[in-house]
Design an enzyme around this catalytic site. Structure first.
Site, PDB file in Angstrom:
ATOM      1  N   ASN A  42       0.867  -1.172   0.000  1.00 32.08           N
ATOM      2  CA  ASN A  42       0.000   0.000   0.000  1.00 32.08           C
ATOM      3  C   ASN A  42       0.912   1.233   0.000  1.00 32.08           C
ATOM      4  O   ASN A  42       2.115   1.106   0.243  1.00 32.08           O
ATOM      5  CB  ASN A  42      -0.979  -0.031   1.179  1.00 32.08           C
ATOM      6  CG  ASN A  42      -0.283   0.025   2.515  1.00 32.08           C
ATOM      7  OD1 ASN A  42       0.462   0.951   2.809  1.00 32.08           O
ATOM      8  ND2 ASN A  42      -0.517  -0.984   3.344  1.00 32.08           N
ATOM      9  N   GLY A 101      -3.357  -9.264   3.613  1.00 31.11           N
ATOM     10  CA  GLY A 101      -3.035 -10.088   2.449  1.00 31.11           C
ATOM     11  C   GLY A 101      -1.554 -10.385   2.310  1.00 31.11           C
ATOM     12  O   GLY A 101      -0.846 -10.601   3.292  1.00 31.11           O
ATOM     13  N   VAL A 102      -1.080 -10.371   1.074  1.00 30.66           N
ATOM     14  CA  VAL A 102       0.313 -10.700   0.788  1.00 30.66           C
ATOM     15  C   VAL A 102       1.257  -9.688   1.438  1.00 30.66           C
ATOM     16  O   VAL A 102       2.347 -10.037   1.889  1.00 30.66           O
ATOM     17  CB  VAL A 102       0.552 -10.837  -0.742  1.00 30.66           C
ATOM     18  CG1 VAL A 102       0.559  -9.492  -1.441  1.00 30.66           C
ATOM     19  CG2 VAL A 102       1.839 -11.574  -1.028  1.00 30.66           C
ATOM     20  N   ASP A 103       0.852  -8.437   1.517  1.00 35.77           N
ATOM     21  CA  ASP A 103       1.662  -7.390   2.138  1.00 35.77           C
ATOM     22  C   ASP A 103       1.958  -7.741   3.598  1.00 35.77           C
ATOM     23  O   ASP A 103       3.119  -7.722   4.036  1.00 35.77           O
ATOM     24  CB  ASP A 103       0.915  -6.054   2.023  1.00 35.77           C
ATOM     25  CG  ASP A 103       1.736  -4.842   2.422  1.00 35.77           C
ATOM     26  OD1 ASP A 103       2.972  -4.956   2.559  1.00 35.77           O
ATOM     27  OD2 ASP A 103       1.138  -3.761   2.568  1.00 35.77           O
ATOM     28  N   SER A 123      -2.924  -5.999  -6.858  1.00 35.04           N
ATOM     29  CA  SER A 123      -4.217  -5.285  -6.839  1.00 35.04           C
ATOM     30  C   SER A 123      -5.460  -6.169  -6.829  1.00 35.04           C
ATOM     31  O   SER A 123      -6.572  -5.653  -6.860  1.00 35.04           O
ATOM     32  CB  SER A 123      -4.332  -4.282  -7.998  1.00 35.04           C
ATOM     33  OG  SER A 123      -3.580  -3.123  -7.724  1.00 35.04           O
TER      34      SER A 123
END
Length: 180
Positions: free
Chosen positions: A25, A33-35, A122
């Site tokens: 972000n 999520g993946v972050d 995204s």
């Protein structure tokens, strides 16, 4: 020569590649999520590196990417790419997503990295339609790899079989599988 692109179902944090891409972000401070998974697996060094980048450059705008150390991950580095939030497709989302992939590839090449692993940028909380996002990803990556020597191999790391099949179908349709 045909671009070397593979689809993998699994956890991007365990990929033994030169660099993994984080679907970040703009704050670069981790998230869901993946972050969040990448930040947790990499340990506190990654957050510190992201804080430093943020102090130097401010937030990372959609379509842009920055590179940091990988902390405790098996990769050598992490490229943090900020994709667009889906707003119906009329706000340059496709171009912004393409730019995010291109900027990752450029950073990997500029740093001499040969192998790169992408998540589906995204498509989580940012809501980009998965099939459309996969098409942009495959087309952008394959076009880049045919024109540049690095990276040599790119992996699309999908968290489930359904997503992986989207990418695999596109690779087959475009003649980008090893046996095509």
């Amino acid at each position: 020569m045909k671009p070397q692109i593979e689809v993998v179902v699994g956890d991007i944090t365990t990929m033994e590649v030169d660099v993994i891409v984080n679907a970040a972000n703009p704050s670069l401070m981790g998230g869901g999520g993946v972050d969040g998974a990448i930040h947790r697996a990499a340990g506190p060094q990654l957050l510190e590196a992201c804080k430093t980048v943020r102090q130097q450059q401010g937030e990372c705008a959609p379509g842009h990417a920055v590179i940091t150390i990988a902390g405790d991950l098996p990769a050598k580095a992490v490229i943090h790419a900020v994709g667009p939030v889906w707003q119906g497709g009329e706000n340059h989302e496709a171009r912004t997503l393409q730019d995010a992939y291109l900027n990752c590839l450029r950073l990997a090449a500029a740093n001499g990295y040969k192998t790169l692993a992408f998540p589906a940028i995204s498509t989580g909380v940012y809501g980009y339609p998965k099939a459309a996002a996969a098409e942009i990803a495959v087309d952008t990556v394959s076009e880049f790899l045919t024109r540049k020597p690095l990276p040599e191999r790119v992996y699309f790391v999908c968290y489930d079989e359904e997503n992986a099949q989207l990418y695999q179908r596109l690779l087959i349709q475009r003649g980008l599988t090893p046996d095509a």
